[in-house]
Scaffold this active site. Sequence first.
Site, PDB file in Angstrom:
ATOM      1  N   ARG A  51       0.798  -1.218   0.000  1.00 19.01           N
ATOM      2  CA  ARG A  51       0.000   0.000   0.000  1.00 19.01           C
ATOM      3  C   ARG A  51       0.837   1.277   0.000  1.00 19.01           C
ATOM      4  O   ARG A  51       0.599   2.193  -0.794  1.00 19.01           O
ATOM      5  CB  ARG A  51      -0.909   0.074   1.247  1.00 19.01           C
ATOM      6  CG  ARG A  51      -2.249  -0.537   1.075  1.00 19.01           C
ATOM      7  CD  ARG A  51      -2.640  -1.185   2.357  1.00 19.01           C
ATOM      8  NE  ARG A  51      -1.682  -2.228   2.652  1.00 19.01           N
ATOM      9  CZ  ARG A  51      -1.771  -3.470   2.160  1.00 19.01           C
ATOM     10  NH1 ARG A  51      -2.782  -3.799   1.430  1.00 19.01           N
ATOM     11  NH2 ARG A  51      -0.847  -4.392   2.411  1.00 19.01           N
ATOM     12  N   THR A  52       1.782   1.362   0.914  1.00 19.77           N
ATOM     13  CA  THR A  52       2.465   2.645   1.093  1.00 19.77           C
ATOM     14  C   THR A  52       3.265   2.997  -0.161  1.00 19.77           C
ATOM     15  O   THR A  52       3.150   4.105  -0.700  1.00 19.77           O
ATOM     16  CB  THR A  52       3.369   2.598   2.336  1.00 19.77           C
ATOM     17  OG1 THR A  52       2.609   2.075   3.419  1.00 19.77           O
ATOM     18  CG2 THR A  52       3.882   3.974   2.691  1.00 19.77           C
ATOM     19  N   LYS A  80      25.477  -3.592  -0.368  1.00 21.35           N
ATOM     20  CA  LYS A  80      26.949  -3.523  -0.404  1.00 21.35           C
ATOM     21  C   LYS A  80      27.487  -2.738   0.779  1.00 21.35           C
ATOM     22  O   LYS A  80      28.684  -2.451   0.847  1.00 21.35           O
ATOM     23  CB  LYS A  80      27.403  -2.844  -1.704  1.00 21.35           C
ATOM     24  CG  LYS A  80      26.919  -3.515  -2.961  1.00 21.35           C
ATOM     25  CD  LYS A  80      27.328  -2.658  -4.171  1.00 21.35           C
ATOM     26  CE  LYS A  80      26.447  -2.915  -5.357  1.00 21.35           C
ATOM     27  NZ  LYS A  80      26.566  -1.850  -6.356  1.00 21.35           N
ATOM     28  N   ARG A 101      10.992   3.976   3.589  1.00 20.82           N
ATOM     29  CA  ARG A 101      10.640   3.005   4.644  1.00 20.82           C
ATOM     30  C   ARG A 101      11.900   2.244   5.030  1.00 20.82           C
ATOM     31  O   ARG A 101      12.696   1.864   4.167  1.00 20.82           O
ATOM     32  CB  ARG A 101       9.573   2.029   4.161  1.00 20.82           C
ATOM     33  CG  ARG A 101       9.358   0.894   5.150  1.00 20.82           C
ATOM     34  CD  ARG A 101       8.171   0.037   4.820  1.00 20.82           C
ATOM     35  NE  ARG A 101       6.931   0.748   5.079  1.00 20.82           N
ATOM     36  CZ  ARG A 101       5.730   0.174   5.002  1.00 20.82           C
ATOM     37  NH1 ARG A 101       5.629  -1.093   4.679  1.00 20.82           N
ATOM     38  NH2 ARG A 101       4.640   0.875   5.236  1.00 20.82           N
ATOM     39  N   HIS A 129       4.506   5.738  11.645  1.00 16.59           N
ATOM     40  CA  HIS A 129       4.075   5.553  10.250  1.00 16.59           C
ATOM     41  C   HIS A 129       3.152   6.738   9.942  1.00 16.59           C
ATOM     42  O   HIS A 129       1.932   6.594   9.839  1.00 16.59           O
ATOM     43  CB  HIS A 129       3.356   4.215  10.105  1.00 16.59           C
ATOM     44  CG  HIS A 129       3.120   3.767   8.691  1.00 16.59           C
ATOM     45  ND1 HIS A 129       3.273   4.599   7.594  1.00 16.59           N
ATOM     46  CD2 HIS A 129       2.736   2.565   8.198  1.00 16.59           C
ATOM     47  CE1 HIS A 129       2.983   3.899   6.498  1.00 16.59           C
ATOM     48  NE2 HIS A 129       2.657   2.675   6.838  1.00 16.59           N
TER      49      HIS A 129
END
Length: 306
Positions: A51-52, A80, A101, A129
Amino acid sequence: MQHLMSPLDLSVEELDELLTLANDIERHPQKYAHACEGKKLATCFYEPSTRTRLSFEAAMLNLGGSVLGFSSADSSSAAKGESVSDTIRVISCYADICAMRHPKEGAPLVASQKSSIPVINAGDGGHQHPTQTLTDLLTIRSLKGRLDNLTIGLCGDLKFGRTVHSLIHALIRYPNIRFVLISPEELRVPSYIREDVLRKNQVPFQEVERLEDAMGELDILYMTRVQQERFFNEDDYVRMKDFYILNRQKMALAREDMIVMHPLPRVNEISVDVDDDPRAAYFKQAQYGVYVRMALILTLLEVGVC
Ligand code: CP
């Protein structure tokens, strides 16, 4: 330049303006279809998301802009060993705004301190959030007509659930808000939320274990998933995962005008037989997420639309 790390980065007045803009976008999408032409959004997702990430991308595309980014740490140079600080310096050369995120609490904040473009916290570990909270506030205001005078039941994983933590922070700023915190003992809200946020601000709340004991008094039931990815011990997760299952029998105990929200994804905590109940608002909530992210992009990029 403004970033969004927490819902509290916006005052109540700024929030009201943002939600009003989101409602206007919902009613008149064509008016905004070219507002971000020539602008680019980077989605830097070090953790899975449906969703986000996709609602951010849909939001920028709906505004006429473009999107680029990565959807897992493994497909970026984080694999890396590149730091978030270095990554955002580079992303700042490629894009006009970034949604990030990250599984580590505070990582988007670290990025914002090195960034020359607005950074939006799209979820950091078990912490916050904020764009889910904007989505939740838009859903509540649109469906209930107000953000005050509400009794809200928060149910499930209240310990690790960042959506719940952000929503509590945001809602306590409105008058006559009361919470019923419904969780097993092991998944109760962290003490900093109970003591430093709720008690300190004299917000009425009660903690209960049985969903049935709370149903009849709620204006909103906000269900959450028990988050497997936050548990250190698989046995604990298995013991907790089906603690709450909202089904038709439990819905029969609720008011006719109660709404059920869930940030999604759900696992078993809402039975699919609830989906057809007119009080089930969780898929509408996902749609509101696009409108509010469009409004947020316009606001942070300082794009005005006449
Ligand atoms: N609600 C939410 O954050 O969903 P995703 O994890 O799919 O983005």
